[in-house]
Motif scaffolding. Sequence first.
Motif, PDB file in Angstrom:
ATOM      1  N   VAL A  53       6.647   7.084   0.176  1.00 61.25           N
ATOM      2  CA  VAL A  53       6.747   7.107  -1.291  1.00 61.25           C
ATOM      3  C   VAL A  53       8.057   6.479  -1.741  1.00 61.25           C
ATOM      4  N   GLU A  54       9.132   6.791  -1.053  1.00 62.48           N
ATOM      5  CA  GLU A  54      10.440   6.233  -1.417  1.00 62.48           C
ATOM      6  C   GLU A  54      10.440   4.712  -1.297  1.00 62.48           C
ATOM      7  N   THR A  55       9.815   4.203  -0.250  1.00 60.69           N
ATOM      8  CA  THR A  55       9.714   2.755  -0.075  1.00 60.69           C
ATOM      9  C   THR A  55       8.871   2.128  -1.183  1.00 60.69           C
ATOM     10  N   ALA A  56       7.812   2.813  -1.578  1.00 60.27           N
ATOM     11  CA  ALA A  56       6.905   2.275  -2.592  1.00 60.27           C
ATOM     12  C   ALA A  56       7.488   2.351  -4.005  1.00 60.27           C
ATOM     13  N   LYS A  57       8.422   3.257  -4.246  1.00 56.13           N
ATOM     14  CA  LYS A  57       8.969   3.451  -5.594  1.00 56.13           C
ATOM     15  C   LYS A  57       9.508   2.165  -6.198  1.00 56.13           C
ATOM     16  N   ALA A  58      10.189   1.382  -5.399  1.00 57.94           N
ATOM     17  CA  ALA A  58      10.785   0.148  -5.914  1.00 57.94           C
ATOM     18  C   ALA A  58       9.730  -0.835  -6.393  1.00 57.94           C
ATOM     19  N   TYR A  59       8.560  -0.807  -5.779  1.00 58.20           N
ATOM     20  CA  TYR A  59       7.513  -1.759  -6.123  1.00 58.20           C
ATOM     21  C   TYR A  59       6.515  -1.200  -7.136  1.00 58.20           C
ATOM     22  N   MET A  60       6.301   0.093  -7.107  1.00 58.16           N
ATOM     23  CA  MET A  60       5.262   0.727  -7.923  1.00 58.16           C
ATOM     24  C   MET A  60       5.867   1.555  -9.050  1.00 58.16           C
ATOM     25  N   TYR A 118      -0.146  -4.504  -5.232  1.00 56.49           N
ATOM     26  CA  TYR A 118       1.253  -4.909  -5.156  1.00 56.49           C
ATOM     27  C   TYR A 118       1.485  -5.726  -3.881  1.00 56.49           C
ATOM     28  N   PRO A 119       1.315  -7.057  -3.972  1.00 52.99           N
ATOM     29  CA  PRO A 119       1.464  -7.894  -2.773  1.00 52.99           C
ATOM     30  C   PRO A 119       2.854  -7.798  -2.137  1.00 52.99           C
ATOM     31  N   ASP A 120       3.894  -7.645  -2.953  1.00 46.60           N
ATOM     32  CA  ASP A 120       5.248  -7.527  -2.391  1.00 46.60           C
ATOM     33  C   ASP A 120       5.381  -6.255  -1.559  1.00 46.60           C
ATOM     34  N   LEU A 121       4.740  -5.191  -2.013  1.00 47.41           N
ATOM     35  CA  LEU A 121       4.772  -3.921  -1.278  1.00 47.41           C
ATOM     36  C   LEU A 121       4.030  -4.067   0.051  1.00 47.41           C
ATOM     37  N   ALA A 123       3.726  -6.664   1.746  1.00 49.06           N
ATOM     38  CA  ALA A 123       4.482  -7.555   2.619  1.00 49.06           C
ATOM     39  C   ALA A 123       5.758  -6.911   3.163  1.00 49.06           C
ATOM     40  N   ASN A 124       6.142  -5.770   2.628  1.00 47.82           N
ATOM     41  CA  ASN A 124       7.375  -5.106   3.040  1.00 47.82           C
ATOM     42  C   ASN A 124       7.222  -4.569   4.467  1.00 47.82           C
ATOM     43  N   ASP A 125       8.167  -4.949   5.344  1.00 46.92           N
ATOM     44  CA  ASP A 125       8.095  -4.537   6.752  1.00 46.92           C
ATOM     45  C   ASP A 125       8.200  -3.026   6.928  1.00 46.92           C
ATOM     46  N   THR A 126       9.086  -2.403   6.171  1.00 45.57           N
ATOM     47  CA  THR A 126       9.244  -0.946   6.268  1.00 45.57           C
ATOM     48  C   THR A 126       7.950  -0.254   5.870  1.00 45.57           C
ATOM     49  N   MET A 127       7.351  -0.721   4.785  1.00 40.89           N
ATOM     50  CA  MET A 127       6.094  -0.128   4.318  1.00 40.89           C
ATOM     51  C   MET A 127       4.988  -0.316   5.355  1.00 40.89           C
ATOM     52  N   ALA A 128       4.929  -1.497   5.939  1.00 38.64           N
ATOM     53  CA  ALA A 128       3.914  -1.760   6.963  1.00 38.64           C
ATOM     54  C   ALA A 128       4.096  -0.846   8.165  1.00 38.64           C
ATOM     55  N   GLN A 129       5.347  -0.659   8.577  1.00 38.26           N
ATOM     56  CA  GLN A 129       5.630   0.206   9.724  1.00 38.26           C
ATOM     57  C   GLN A 129       5.278   1.664   9.404  1.00 38.26           C
ATOM     58  N   LEU A 130       5.639   2.124   8.209  1.00 32.99           N
ATOM     59  CA  LEU A 130       5.327   3.502   7.820  1.00 32.99           C
ATOM     60  C   LEU A 130       3.818   3.727   7.737  1.00 32.99           C
ATOM     61  N   MET A 131       3.115   2.770   7.184  1.00 30.93           N
ATOM     62  CA  MET A 131       1.662   2.907   7.071  1.00 30.93           C
ATOM     63  C   MET A 131       1.001   2.899   8.449  1.00 30.93           C
ATOM     64  N   GLU A 132       1.519   2.111   9.364  1.00 34.50           N
ATOM     65  CA  GLU A 132       0.997   2.093  10.728  1.00 34.50           C
ATOM     66  C   GLU A 132       1.247   3.439  11.409  1.00 34.50           C
ATOM     67  N   GLU A 133       2.441   3.979  11.248  1.00 34.71           N
ATOM     68  CA  GLU A 133       2.751   5.291  11.825  1.00 34.71           C
ATOM     69  C   GLU A 133       1.867   6.379  11.218  1.00 34.71           C
ATOM     70  N   LEU A 134       1.643   6.298   9.916  1.00 30.30           N
ATOM     71  CA  LEU A 134       0.799   7.289   9.249  1.00 30.30           C
ATOM     72  C   LEU A 134      -0.640   7.188   9.742  1.00 30.30           C
ATOM     73  N   SER A 135      -1.119   5.976   9.904  1.00 32.76           N
ATOM     74  CA  SER A 135      -2.473   5.779  10.414  1.00 32.76           C
ATOM     75  C   SER A 135      -2.614   6.344  11.825  1.00 32.76           C
ATOM     76  N   SER A 136      -1.625   6.096  12.669  1.00 33.48           N
ATOM     77  CA  SER A 136      -1.621   6.634  14.027  1.00 33.48           C
ATOM     78  C   SER A 136      -1.582   8.162  14.010  1.00 33.48           C
ATOM     79  N   THR A 137      -0.778   8.709  13.116  1.00 36.25           N
ATOM     80  CA  THR A 137      -0.673  10.166  12.992  1.00 36.25           C
ATOM     81  C   THR A 137      -1.989  10.776  12.526  1.00 36.25           C
ATOM     82  N   GLU A 138      -2.676  10.102  11.608  1.00 34.43           N
ATOM     83  CA  GLU A 138      -3.980  10.587  11.136  1.00 34.43           C
ATOM     84  C   GLU A 138      -4.958  10.698  12.306  1.00 34.43           C
TER      85      GLU A 138
END
Length: 195
Positions: A53-60, A118-121, A123-138
């Motif tokens: 959420v913190e990473t997304a705040k800047a974009y959303m 939000y294409p910039d979001l 494309a964000n590497d941190t967001m991509a990494q967090l989403m991958e970790e979240l998907s793995s955790t799910e």
Amino acid sequence: MGTLIFIGVIVAVIIYIIAVYNRLIALKNRFKNGFAQIDVQLQRRHDLIPNLVETAKAYMSHEKDTLTQVIEARNQAVSAKKAAAEHPDDGGAVSNLGKAESLLSGSLANFFALSENYPDLKANDTMAQLMEELSSTENRIGFARQAFNDAVMNYNTYREQFPQNFIGGLFGSFKEAQLLKIETEKARQAVKVTF
């Protein structure tokens, strides 16, 4: 001779009761351990969400309500997890956890749907990494929940069979365990993460 047979029968019954009691304890501990595995994965999930959420705040910035909804759902899930972790044999606490996690999954689904805009979001590497970790955790949560539900089923089946139900009733500490269920159809759908 008759007295020896009587004593032998009494000893055999006592040994059988002890064996049933010990088996009930083992099965109960097995499903409690299964819940502990879920607890670990849920904690990981709950720890990732604020970073996401913190990473997304800047974009959303225009999606403040959605971000707030995700954090509120996360906080409810954390509270429900704490209550269920203290008493994994309490059916109400496990049921409340299932509902809270369903609400959180629904909020995350809304978040991911909006993040597609939000294409910039994306494309964000941190967001991509967090989403991958979240998907793995799910996925890990799903496997842990399956193992927990299997252990609960084994425990409930054994405790409900005769004469175990009678013996368990004598000691009173062998209540029915609750499966961890996902309550909403929306939460049953897999989270789609695309970049």
